[in-house]
Design an enzyme around this catalytic site. Structure first.
Site, PDB file in Angstrom:
ATOM      1  N   ARG A   1     -13.497   4.321   5.011  1.00 16.10           N
ATOM      2  CA  ARG A   1     -14.479   5.205   4.362  1.00 16.10           C
ATOM      3  C   ARG A   1     -15.895   4.353   4.036  1.00 16.10           C
ATOM      4  O   ARG A   1     -15.697   3.387   3.345  1.00 16.10           O
ATOM      5  CB  ARG A   1     -14.139   5.571   2.845  1.00 16.10           C
ATOM      6  CG  ARG A   1     -15.103   6.583   2.117  1.00 16.10           C
ATOM      7  CD  ARG A   1     -14.200   7.527   1.185  1.00 16.10           C
ATOM      8  NE  ARG A   1     -13.655   6.877   0.226  1.00 16.10           N
ATOM      9  CZ  ARG A   1     -14.298   6.783  -1.205  1.00 16.10           C
ATOM     10  NH1 ARG A   1     -15.286   7.559  -1.286  1.00 16.10           N
ATOM     11  NH2 ARG A   1     -14.040   5.875  -2.078  1.00 16.10           N
TER      12      ARG A   1
ATOM     13  N   GLU B   1     -17.445  13.287  11.811  1.00 16.67           N
ATOM     14  CA  GLU B   1     -17.609  12.542  10.451  1.00 16.67           C
ATOM     15  C   GLU B   1     -16.696  13.538   9.689  1.00 16.67           C
ATOM     16  O   GLU B   1     -16.911  13.371   8.466  1.00 16.67           O
ATOM     17  CB  GLU B   1     -19.093  12.584   9.869  1.00 16.67           C
ATOM     18  CG  GLU B   1     -18.936  11.177   8.994  1.00 16.67           C
ATOM     19  CD  GLU B   1     -20.311  10.913   8.386  1.00 16.67           C
ATOM     20  OE1 GLU B   1     -21.298  11.693   8.403  1.00 16.67           O
ATOM     21  OE2 GLU B   1     -20.368   9.664   7.887  1.00 16.67           O
TER      22      GLU B   1
END
Ligand SMILES: [Zn+2]
Length: 335
Positions: free
Chosen positions: A71, A284
């Site tokens: 992340r 994404e």
């Protein structure tokens, strides 16, 4: 094959964040001696974290493999010191490696780097080597602003980055230019800090001879290149005024944009402006924007749909964006 070049493990099991929280709490205690420690996550927990998220979306949307990294907003390079960053980064990358081992057809790893403001890049070179040579990763995320929104690092074209670029070229891996969370209240992380950084990196590249020094160096500028395609005329004009090469020559073998642009007009513009050879499919997901666009009824980040609907995109061009360009930029991708 449809290769999504931009995915993060945003759904990692809670134990990862618990580790990070404890690590950050330790920084506030002067008697605390930092230790790498461990993150206890079972294979089943990893499966659960992906089955109803990234894997479900891959299946629903018809994409095959995601180039997958920790992340980005959690990289937090501004937190603690070089040791903090190294311990955290190694755990995050090891977890990505486990994901890729459990689902070798669905995910290929890209690493986070243990960057720290004002520290040399030796740790990052070591971690890149470990991730590529030992874990089979095919690229990295390079943060142009490890300060988290204060821009204290030299530009990406500064010679202090060169030892890292030498290693990237030697290993034949690209970097996605990717900032982390903003700790400057002026910049919302995904809404402005990310987009600012994309735009800023492009302008840095435009004004330097970096790619003369490193003809094989490759960067992906995510989020559709920030504001760059929309302001292509400005950048062309600036390049001309500064006696720089035309933009299409400047980017040809070195700079690529992904398709993380969350509406059809934005994708249309990207496709019209940027040469098709320099565009890589990316979504994404699961990431910055998670909701459904009420105007279309589709997820904002279902970028494959926009490409499928794009007018004037030949089958050949589509293959390049979905697969061919990713294979060119990430030659270590062997699936
Ligand atoms: Zn990202």
């Amino acid at each position: 094959m449809i290769i999504d070049c931009h995915g993060h493990y945003t759904t990692a099991p809670k134990a990862l964040q618990d580790y990070r929280d404890a690590q950050i709490a330790g920084l506030k205690d002067p008697s605390h001696i930092p230790a790498k420690g461990s993150v206890k996550i079972s294979d089943d927990q990893i499966r659960e974290s992906l089955e109803n998220a990234q894997l479900k979306l891959q299946r629903e949307r018809g994409t095959d493999v995601t180039i997958f990294s920790p992340r980005a907003s959690a990289m937090g390079h501004h937190i603690g010191d070089a040791t903090t960053s190294r311990h955290w980064t190694e755990h995050c990358n090891d977890l990505i490696h486990r994901v890729c081992a459990l689902y070798p057809k669905n995910f290929v790893g890209v690493c986070q780097l243990p960057q720290t403001p004002r520290e040399p890049l030796a740790n990052c070179i070591e971690e890149l080597e470990r991730c590529v040579n030992e874990l089979g990763f095919i690229g990295c995320n390079l943060n142009p602003d490890p300060s988290g929104g204060h821009w204290t690092a030299p530009p990406l074209t500064d010679k202090s980055w060169y030892p890292f670029y030498e290693k990237m070229v030697e290993l034949d891996v690209p970097a996605m230019v990717h900032v982390s969370a903003s700790c400057n209240a002026n910049f919302h992380t995904t809404g402005s800090h990310y987009i600012n950084a994309d735009t800023t990196a492009f302008m840095q590249f435009l004004t330097s001879d970096l790619f003369k020094d490193f003809p094989a160096l490759r960067f992906i500028i995510p989020h559709g290149g920030g504001a760059v395609p929309y302001h292509w005329g400005r950048y062309r004009g600036l390049a001309q005024d500064m006696k720089r090469p035309p933009l299409t020559d400047l980017i040809r073998r070195n700079i690529f944009f992904d398709t993380c642009v969350y509406h059809m007009p934005g994708i249309d513009l990207l496709l019209k402006i940027v040469p098709v050879d320099n565009i890589l499919f990316g979504s994404e997901m699961v990431g910055a924007v998670r909701g459904i666009d009420p105007e279309t009824g589709d997820y904002f980040d279902d970028t494959k749909k926009y490409l499928d609907q794009a007018r004037g995109l030949s089958a050949d061009d589509k293959r390049k964006i979905f697969e061919g360009n990713a294979r060119k930029v990430y030659p270590r991708l062997k699936l």
